[in-house]
Scaffold this active site. Sequence first.
Site, PDB file in Angstrom:
ATOM      1  N   GLU A  73       0.839  -1.201   0.000  1.00 26.32           N
ATOM      2  CA  GLU A  73       0.000   0.000   0.000  1.00 26.32           C
ATOM      3  C   GLU A  73       0.876   1.254   0.000  1.00 26.32           C
ATOM      4  OE1 GLU A  73      -3.230  -0.164   2.844  1.00 26.32           O
ATOM      5  OE2 GLU A  73      -3.330  -2.358   2.706  1.00 26.32           O
TER       6      GLU A  73
ATOM      7  N   THR B 156     -12.575  -2.429  -0.354  1.00 27.84           N
ATOM      8  CA  THR B 156     -13.746  -1.553  -0.357  1.00 27.84           C
ATOM      9  C   THR B 156     -14.264  -1.321   1.068  1.00 27.84           C
ATOM     10  OG1 THR B 156     -14.874  -3.589  -1.062  1.00 27.84           O
ATOM     11  CG2 THR B 156     -14.571  -1.871  -2.712  1.00 27.84           C
TER      12      THR B 156
ATOM     13  N   GLU C 125     -13.184   1.489   4.790  1.00 26.30           N
ATOM     14  CA  GLU C 125     -12.434   2.613   5.362  1.00 26.30           C
ATOM     15  C   GLU C 125     -12.819   3.966   4.781  1.00 26.30           C
ATOM     16  OE1 GLU C 125      -9.488   2.638   8.191  1.00 26.30           O
ATOM     17  OE2 GLU C 125     -11.430   1.645   8.409  1.00 26.30           O
TER      18      GLU C 125
END
Length: 404
Positions: free
Chosen positions: A193, A257, A259
Amino acid sequence: MSQIAADNGLETPHHLVPGQALVIRFPLTVHTVRPGDTLTSIALQYNVSLRQLYQNNPILGGQDEIWPGQSLVIAYQQEPTRSIAVNAYAYPHISDSLLSFTLPYLTYLTPFTYGFTTEGELIAPDDEALIKRALSIGTVPLMHLSTLTADGGFSNELAHLLLNDRALQEHLVEEIVSTLSQKGYGGLDVDFEYVYPEDASAYAAFLSSLSGRLGPLGYPVIAALAPKTSPIQRGALYEGHDFAAVGAAVDGVLLMTYEWGYTYGPPMAVAPLPNVRQVLEYALTEIPHSKIWLGIPNYGYDWPLPFVQGESKATSISSQQAVALARKYGVNIDYDQRAQAPWFRYTDEIGRQHEVWFEDARSIQAKLELISQYGLVGAGYWNLMRDFPQNWLVLSSLYTIREA
């Protein structure tokens, strides 16, 4: 009444909360345990799997202990018409009871997480017990590789170093191959990430090389993707993930999908359905539906009010804890039809107001139905560490859970 209480994990079945969702399932075939019966003999008698018996009877908690006179559900009136794969992430310190309860509902279990050093050496979690337990019930463990560091953040610098050093990559890949084989993993899940925008192509190339090395050995490669809604979306989380390139490089992708509602943001649903659908519909323009896993959150948040940007901090809670809060403070649970999520407000002992958003059977059903609507591979849960019995009732009612 006892069946409803057990299925929904109701600690106080006589004290329900207005607005609380309950799952009601209607048995079609029920077996009364006789002396000498075992779960294996019952499964053979009705030509069902042990995993199915555990799914149909949450009261077993994934354990094989039964007693004469006990009623076990063999089948329900609503039979699933479609099968999907289900993956979920767990930290090594997950409780034994929660792990045992959940494993029969999973195709894959992914212990979180393997890191790596600047020399390309793997940093392993204490994953042996999770792997052993998963394999014992027929759930396949996936190895999870990330750039998470000891301070709990994803390192774009570590990713940059790896993605721009071919020798380092080759060493790490050999470490991965060895670990997959030695520990009994069935595949690899990669989660880098906050990748630098300039490393987007290198990241996709690294994933492609992983697939090229692991595929012939029988190990699928899955990659996590940020919840983008367009190819030009700006932001540190999004720009390093090229949906088309990553989708072409791997066997499957997990769309993260969730947060939208998060620890430091304003109160809102963690995964509002319109937002989830928007990410999914963009992803389908870049990646075949047969490669897409839908990310599903297993948590909610409790925000103190008023919300002050840069100061307020929400507390992460389970769905069970959320209902308990509503019951404790005597407030009703509302349901946002647009977000497809439950929420409520309460005032604590010191007079401070709070706003809570969480998941319940209704919100989970709305998300899970997207898998069928769009023809996706299945669901990926972040994460297993919080008790949420209703989720598994809805999941197993809607779908047959695929075995790997």
